[in-house]
Design an enzyme around this catalytic site. Structure first.
Site, mmCIF file in Angstrom:
data_model
loop_
_atom_site.group_PDB
_atom_site.id
_atom_site.type_symbol
_atom_site.label_atom_id
_atom_site.label_comp_id
_atom_site.label_asym_id
_atom_site.label_seq_id
_atom_site.Cartn_x
_atom_site.Cartn_y
_atom_site.Cartn_z
ATOM 1 N N ASP A 1 30.792 -49.663 -7.468
ATOM 2 C CA ASP A 1 31.913 -49.061 -8.153
ATOM 3 C C ASP A 1 32.683 -48.325 -6.945
ATOM 4 O OD1 ASP A 1 33.990 -48.433 -9.908
ATOM 5 O OD2 ASP A 1 32.923 -46.540 -10.557
ATOM 6 N N GLY A 2 34.390 -48.558 -7.027
ATOM 7 C CA GLY A 2 34.802 -47.638 -6.247
ATOM 8 C C GLY A 2 35.996 -48.666 -5.064
ATOM 9 N N TRP B 1 39.474 -47.460 -3.154
ATOM 10 C CA TRP B 1 39.435 -47.670 -1.673
ATOM 11 C C TRP B 1 40.684 -48.269 -1.424
ATOM 12 C CZ3 TRP B 1 39.774 -51.969 1.389
ATOM 13 C CH2 TRP B 1 39.328 -51.690 2.684
ATOM 14 N N ASN C 1 35.344 -54.980 -18.491
ATOM 15 C CA ASN C 1 36.344 -55.140 -17.229
ATOM 16 C C ASN C 1 37.263 -56.402 -17.645
ATOM 17 O OD1 ASN C 1 33.864 -54.624 -14.487
ATOM 18 N ND2 ASN C 1 35.322 -53.176 -15.513
ATOM 19 N N ARG D 1 24.668 -45.254 -7.691
ATOM 20 C CA ARG D 1 26.132 -45.604 -8.404
ATOM 21 C C ARG D 1 26.904 -44.593 -7.109
ATOM 22 N NH1 ARG D 1 29.237 -45.819 -13.731
ATOM 23 N NH2 ARG D 1 31.428 -46.246 -12.784
ATOM 24 N N ARG E 1 28.005 -41.815 -14.195
ATOM 25 C CA ARG E 1 27.748 -42.502 -15.566
ATOM 26 C C ARG E 1 27.243 -43.847 -15.575
ATOM 27 N NH1 ARG E 1 33.624 -41.678 -15.709
ATOM 28 N NH2 ARG E 1 34.506 -43.278 -14.657
ATOM 29 N N SER F 1 27.728 -46.396 -17.592
ATOM 30 C CA SER F 1 28.938 -47.370 -17.675
ATOM 31 C C SER F 1 28.152 -48.913 -18.406
ATOM 32 C CB SER F 1 29.847 -47.852 -16.628
ATOM 33 O OG SER F 1 30.565 -46.754 -16.301
ATOM 34 N N GLU G 1 15.185 -43.602 -12.015
ATOM 35 C CA GLU G 1 15.653 -42.506 -11.215
ATOM 36 C C GLU G 1 17.245 -43.043 -10.927
ATOM 37 O OE1 GLU G 1 14.044 -39.755 -10.372
ATOM 38 O OE2 GLU G 1 12.313 -40.317 -11.570
HETATM 39 C C1 IPE Z 1 31.331 -50.486 -13.780
HETATM 40 O O1 IPE Z 1 32.409 -49.932 -13.292
HETATM 41 C C2 IPE Z 1 31.246 -51.699 -13.779
HETATM 42 C C3 IPE Z 1 31.018 -52.340 -12.385
HETATM 43 C C4 IPE Z 1 30.729 -51.851 -11.422
HETATM 44 C C5 IPE Z 1 30.860 -53.790 -12.622
HETATM 45 P P1 IPE Z 1 33.645 -49.490 -14.107
HETATM 46 O O2 IPE Z 1 34.551 -49.123 -13.030
HETATM 47 O O3 IPE Z 1 33.941 -50.617 -14.679
HETATM 48 O O4 IPE Z 1 33.361 -48.410 -14.851
HETATM 49 P P2 IPE Z 1 33.967 -47.162 -15.691
HETATM 50 O O5 IPE Z 1 35.168 -47.707 -16.265
HETATM 51 O O6 IPE Z 1 34.531 -46.310 -14.311
HETATM 52 O O7 IPE Z 1 33.052 -46.358 -16.305
HETATM 53 C C1 IPE Z 2 34.299 -52.007 -9.131
HETATM 54 O O1 IPE Z 2 35.190 -51.118 -8.603
HETATM 55 C C2 IPE Z 2 34.384 -53.424 -9.233
HETATM 56 C C3 IPE Z 2 34.643 -53.787 -10.700
HETATM 57 C C4 IPE Z 2 34.245 -52.788 -11.566
HETATM 58 C C5 IPE Z 2 34.800 -55.145 -10.921
HETATM 59 P P1 IPE Z 2 36.760 -50.624 -9.317
HETATM 60 O O2 IPE Z 2 37.643 -51.944 -9.447
HETATM 61 O O3 IPE Z 2 36.042 -50.187 -10.659
HETATM 62 O O4 IPE Z 2 37.144 -49.426 -8.553
HETATM 63 P P2 IPE Z 2 37.602 -47.920 -9.043
HETATM 64 O O5 IPE Z 2 36.660 -47.664 -9.866
HETATM 65 O O6 IPE Z 2 38.879 -48.566 -9.744
HETATM 66 O O7 IPE Z 2 37.933 -47.422 -7.698
HETATM 67 MG MG MG Z 3 35.541 -48.592 -11.387
#
Ligand code: IPE
Ligand code: IPE
Ligand code: MG
Length: 244
Positions: free
Chosen positions: A21-22, A26, A69, A192, A198, A200, A211
């Site tokens: 995530d992120g 980024w 997603n 995470r 969370r 998710s 853990e």
């Molecule tokens: C979780 O990240 C799903 C993946 C990393 C593929 P999200 O960015 O979709 O989760 P939320 O919406 O912040 O909970």
């Molecule tokens: C995770 O990064 C990738 C997927 C969920 C596909 P995000 O796209 O959720 O990145 P943020 O959370 O918006 O930064």
């Molecule tokens: Mg995300």
């Protein structure tokens, strides 16, 4: 990292799950479109996957795309699917290398929503890596933990309908056997990044006693050192599974 420089651990998780995530944040931080973050995130996925395999972790599950997603803008979904295509092609190109490393690729998630060409490539990748099992590399795509449990329960319900099984005889092992991760150990450690605390919808059934390790680092910036940090933290966890 050179093989001889690999860190050693008193205890290593058998199965590590990673919520990648992120990526979006980024990119935003750099004034770039979100898809650029996914490109960088895909590089991190390759780097950490390889490193974890070198460390001797038996099973890895990377959360790449959730059932939720699809709510994202279509151009972002397309960019993610294109990256996935690229990776699948690479799996074919690197067949020999992966074979040597004993990597078995496995996709978990609901396949019904996946574009046909991708689905064919997924099946191909699974086929060409089927015999290797030094490292199981699970990629969660169109994956949702609740949907996975529902799917398993429906499979059992079919057996009940056919009269092959009685409802009172359904066991947890049976539910487990119909999950996408059937036969694999539960995740010992779930990582995470990106400062979110969370789950998710990731591995809900399997994470009953996992853990957790969180980090503020955004996934594209996640390094081998961060992964080692998570494993060091895991070394000091006292797992009790409800006992004393
Ligand atoms: C979780 O990240 C799903 C993946 C990393 C593929 P999200 O960015 O979709 O989760 P939320 O919406 O912040 O909970
Ligand atoms: C995770 O990064 C990738 C997927 C969920 C596909 P995000 O796209 O959720 O990145 P943020 O959370 O918006 O930064
Ligand atoms: Mg995300």
């Amino acid at each position: 990292m050179d093989k001889k420089d690999l860190p050693e651990f008193s205890v290593l998780p058998r199965h590590v799950g990673i919520i990648m995530d992120g990526n979006g944040r980024w990119a935003k931080k750099r004034g770039l479109p979100r898809y650029k973050g996914h490109i960088e995130g895909a590089k991190t996925f390759r780097k950490i996957g390889e490193f974890a395999g070198d460390l001797g972790i038996e099973c890895l599950t990377f959360y790449a795309f959730s059932t939720e997603n699809w709510k994202r803008p279509p151009e972002e979904v397309k960019a993610i699917m294109d990256l996935f295509r690229e990776y699948l092609k690479e799996l074919d190109d690197r067949k020999a290398e992966n074979e040597e490393k004993g990597i078995k690729v496995n996709f978990i998630g609901d396949r019904t929503g996946i574009p046909k060409d991708i689905l064919a490539m997924m099946k191909h990748s699974e086929r060409i890596t089927a015999k290797k099992d030094h490292v199981i590399l699970n990629i969660a795509i169109n994956y949702g933990g609740r949907q996975e449990i529902l799917h398993s329960v429906k499979e059992l319900a079919k057996d009940v309908e056919k009269g092959k099984l009685k409802a009172k005889d359904i066991t947890m092992d049976m539910i487990d056997a119909h999950l996408y991760t059937a036969g694999m150990p539960d995740p010992d450690l779930i990582i995470r990044p990106s400062g979110e605390y969370r789950i998710s919808n990731f591995l809900l059934w399997q994470s009953a006693y996992s853990e957790f390790w969180y980090s503020d680092v955004l996934w594209p910036d996640f390094t081998e050192e961060n992964f080692v940090e998570a494993l060091r933290a895991y070394e000091h966890r006292n797992r009790r599974f409800g006992g004393v």
